[in-house]
Design a protein around this motif. Sequence first.
Motif, PDB file in Angstrom:
ATOM      1  N   UNK A  28       0.830  -1.314   0.079  1.00  0.00           N
ATOM      2  CA  UNK A  28      -0.085   0.084   0.016  1.00  0.00           C
ATOM      3  C   UNK A  28       0.747   1.134   0.016  1.00  0.00           C
ATOM      4  N   UNK A  29       2.119   1.197  -0.609  1.00  0.00           N
ATOM      5  CA  UNK A  29       2.897   2.388  -0.754  1.00  0.00           C
ATOM      6  C   UNK A  29       2.411   3.214  -1.784  1.00  0.00           C
ATOM      7  N   UNK A  30       2.331   4.651  -1.391  1.00  0.00           N
ATOM      8  CA  UNK A  30       1.961   5.723  -2.472  1.00  0.00           C
ATOM      9  C   UNK A  30       3.127   5.914  -3.609  1.00  0.00           C
ATOM     10  N   UNK A  31       4.377   5.820  -3.264  1.00  0.00           N
ATOM     11  CA  UNK A  31       5.621   6.252  -4.145  1.00  0.00           C
ATOM     12  C   UNK A  31       5.900   4.770  -4.856  1.00  0.00           C
ATOM     13  N   UNK A  32       5.898   5.069  -6.158  1.00  0.00           N
ATOM     14  CA  UNK A  32       6.680   3.933  -6.864  1.00  0.00           C
ATOM     15  C   UNK A  32       7.700   4.461  -7.903  1.00  0.00           C
ATOM     16  N   UNK A  34      10.618   3.623 -11.280  1.00  0.00           N
ATOM     17  CA  UNK A  34      11.057   2.652 -12.040  1.00  0.00           C
ATOM     18  C   UNK A  34      12.716   3.383 -12.328  1.00  0.00           C
ATOM     19  N   UNK A  35      13.861   2.608 -12.058  1.00  0.00           N
ATOM     20  CA  UNK A  35      15.001   2.885 -12.387  1.00  0.00           C
ATOM     21  C   UNK A  35      15.641   1.870 -13.275  1.00  0.00           C
ATOM     22  N   UNK A  36      16.791   2.104 -14.100  1.00  0.00           N
ATOM     23  CA  UNK A  36      17.495   1.323 -14.986  1.00  0.00           C
ATOM     24  C   UNK A  36      18.856   1.482 -14.451  1.00  0.00           C
ATOM     25  N   UNK A  37      19.554   0.244 -14.569  1.00  0.00           N
ATOM     26  CA  UNK A  37      21.041   0.113 -14.241  1.00  0.00           C
ATOM     27  C   UNK A  37      21.697  -0.384 -15.491  1.00  0.00           C
ATOM     28  N   UNK A  38      22.690   0.146 -15.966  1.00  0.00           N
ATOM     29  CA  UNK A  38      23.690  -0.239 -17.068  1.00  0.00           C
ATOM     30  C   UNK A  38      24.816  -0.836 -16.587  1.00  0.00           C
ATOM     31  N   UNK A  39      25.250  -1.835 -17.162  1.00  0.00           N
ATOM     32  CA  UNK A  39      26.485  -2.500 -16.564  1.00  0.00           C
ATOM     33  C   UNK A  39      27.451  -1.603 -16.004  1.00  0.00           C
ATOM     34  N   UNK A  40      27.937  -1.732 -14.762  1.00  0.00           N
ATOM     35  CA  UNK A  40      29.055  -1.108 -14.167  1.00  0.00           C
ATOM     36  C   UNK A  40      28.511   0.301 -13.717  1.00  0.00           C
ATOM     37  N   UNK A  41      27.196   0.573 -13.709  1.00  0.00           N
ATOM     38  CA  UNK A  41      26.932   2.016 -13.568  1.00  0.00           C
ATOM     39  C   UNK A  41      25.887   1.984 -12.154  1.00  0.00           C
ATOM     40  N   UNK A  42      25.609   3.004 -11.874  1.00  0.00           N
ATOM     41  CA  UNK A  42      24.560   3.025 -10.684  1.00  0.00           C
ATOM     42  C   UNK A  42      23.004   3.173 -11.181  1.00  0.00           C
ATOM     43  N   UNK A  43      21.860   3.734 -10.509  1.00  0.00           N
ATOM     44  CA  UNK A  43      20.793   3.578 -11.025  1.00  0.00           C
ATOM     45  C   UNK A  43      20.269   4.656 -11.376  1.00  0.00           C
ATOM     46  N   UNK A  44      19.567   4.712 -12.505  1.00  0.00           N
ATOM     47  CA  UNK A  44      19.230   6.083 -13.107  1.00  0.00           C
ATOM     48  C   UNK A  44      17.474   6.188 -13.194  1.00  0.00           C
ATOM     49  N   UNK A  45      16.923   7.151 -12.657  1.00  0.00           N
ATOM     50  CA  UNK A  45      15.552   6.940 -12.536  1.00  0.00           C
ATOM     51  C   UNK A  45      14.867   7.295 -13.953  1.00  0.00           C
ATOM     52  N   UNK A  46      13.665   6.717 -14.245  1.00  0.00           N
ATOM     53  CA  UNK A  46      13.169   6.920 -15.456  1.00  0.00           C
ATOM     54  C   UNK A  46      11.850   7.658 -15.177  1.00  0.00           C
ATOM     55  N   UNK A  47      10.878   6.962 -14.578  1.00  0.00           N
ATOM     56  CA  UNK A  47       9.694   7.610 -14.224  1.00  0.00           C
ATOM     57  C   UNK A  47       9.615   7.344 -12.511  1.00  0.00           C
ATOM     58  N   UNK A  48       8.675   8.044 -11.903  1.00  0.00           N
ATOM     59  CA  UNK A  48       8.075   7.841 -10.756  1.00  0.00           C
ATOM     60  C   UNK A  48       6.632   8.232 -10.466  1.00  0.00           C
ATOM     61  N   UNK A  49       5.957   7.858  -9.322  1.00  0.00           N
ATOM     62  CA  UNK A  49       4.714   8.119  -9.254  1.00  0.00           C
ATOM     63  C   UNK A  49       4.524   8.435  -7.791  1.00  0.00           C
ATOM     64  N   UNK A  50       3.888   9.493  -7.450  1.00  0.00           N
ATOM     65  CA  UNK A  50       3.645   9.998  -6.105  1.00  0.00           C
ATOM     66  C   UNK A  50       2.240   9.033  -5.458  1.00  0.00           C
ATOM     67  N   UNK A  54      -0.964   9.845 -11.007  1.00  0.00           N
ATOM     68  CA  UNK A  54       0.013  10.885 -10.936  1.00  0.00           C
ATOM     69  C   UNK A  54       1.411  10.200 -11.465  1.00  0.00           C
ATOM     70  N   UNK A  55       2.006  10.777 -12.261  1.00  0.00           N
ATOM     71  CA  UNK A  55       3.485  10.300 -12.769  1.00  0.00           C
ATOM     72  C   UNK A  55       4.171  11.411 -13.156  1.00  0.00           C
ATOM     73  N   UNK A  56       5.625  11.336 -13.054  1.00  0.00           N
ATOM     74  CA  UNK A  56       6.384  12.319 -13.466  1.00  0.00           C
ATOM     75  C   UNK A  56       7.776  11.685 -13.711  1.00  0.00           C
ATOM     76  N   UNK A  57       8.480  12.229 -14.931  1.00  0.00           N
ATOM     77  CA  UNK A  57       9.607  11.953 -15.513  1.00  0.00           C
ATOM     78  C   UNK A  57      10.872  12.237 -14.428  1.00  0.00           C
ATOM     79  N   UNK A  58      11.697  11.141 -14.729  1.00  0.00           N
ATOM     80  CA  UNK A  58      12.892  11.202 -13.978  1.00  0.00           C
ATOM     81  C   UNK A  58      14.059  11.563 -15.088  1.00  0.00           C
ATOM     82  N   UNK A  59      15.202  10.990 -14.462  1.00  0.00           N
ATOM     83  CA  UNK A  59      16.446  11.388 -15.351  1.00  0.00           C
ATOM     84  C   UNK A  59      16.470  11.022 -16.623  1.00  0.00           C
ATOM     85  N   UNK A  60      16.158   9.845 -17.088  1.00  0.00           N
ATOM     86  CA  UNK A  60      16.237   9.311 -18.521  1.00  0.00           C
ATOM     87  C   UNK A  60      14.753   8.890 -18.986  1.00  0.00           C
ATOM     88  N   UNK A  61      13.731   9.683 -19.163  1.00  0.00           N
ATOM     89  CA  UNK A  61      12.593   9.020 -19.789  1.00  0.00           C
ATOM     90  C   UNK A  61      12.278   8.679 -20.960  1.00  0.00           C
TER      91      UNK A  61
END
Lengths: 115, 111
Positions: A28-32, A34-50, A54-61
């Motif tokens: 029952x979490x409000x926030x969700x 999506x991250x992507x992780x390329x090889x050897x890299x950290x996580x980049x935010x694609x989209x999120x929702x509060x 309601x949805x909003x763009x992240x770093x790499x939508x």
Amino acid sequence: NAGVTQTPKFRILKIGQSMTLQCTQDMNHNYMYWYRQDPGMGLKLIYYSVGAGITDKGEVPNGYNVSRSTTEDFPLRLELAAPSQTSVYFCASSPIDRLSGNTIYFGEGSWLTVV
Amino acid sequence: EDKVVQSPLSLVVHEGDTVTLNCSYEVTNFRSLLWYKQEKKAPTFLFMLTSSGIEKKSGRLSSILDKKELFSILNITATQTGDSAIYLCAVAAQGAQKLVFGQGTRLTINP
């Protein structure tokens, strides 16, 4: 407790195909997120929702779409798959509580290869 | 734009060594910094830091935050092969319920 469940775990797509990565959480979490992780890299935010509706763009939508019709589900759609979208995708959720650091719950990941 | 930079990107040491992993950040209205350990699957939470100078400790792992110099370190003493993983640093801003991750440090512990 199931927590955050992602499907599929592995998928190979051809260039130009479309697919949807499914994500559902039973906490029952409000926030969700999506991250992507390329090889050897950290996580980049694609989209999120509060919250539902309601949805909003992240770093790499670019190249992705999301929807949030219910609190539980947050599917990620890839339209016209490209090799640059080869990555591991993590869905995550969190409650509104801002006090506790371990409030981000991750799914097990979906390995996607575009050939 | 919020940014988190980790160093080194990769580190190989022998079992028993002590390692220090670095995380520097630029974020508007900083709220907290988090460390995660990632083995084969999803990241697992290690520490959350919100105040400067207060060390968080869990077994052989410890971490500290310097809000003036905008960085954090993660120390692992007496390393074991099970410590081999990617260590991720992430920062949360005030009013933003999302984390910005660094690129991670891949730590390999050789027996």
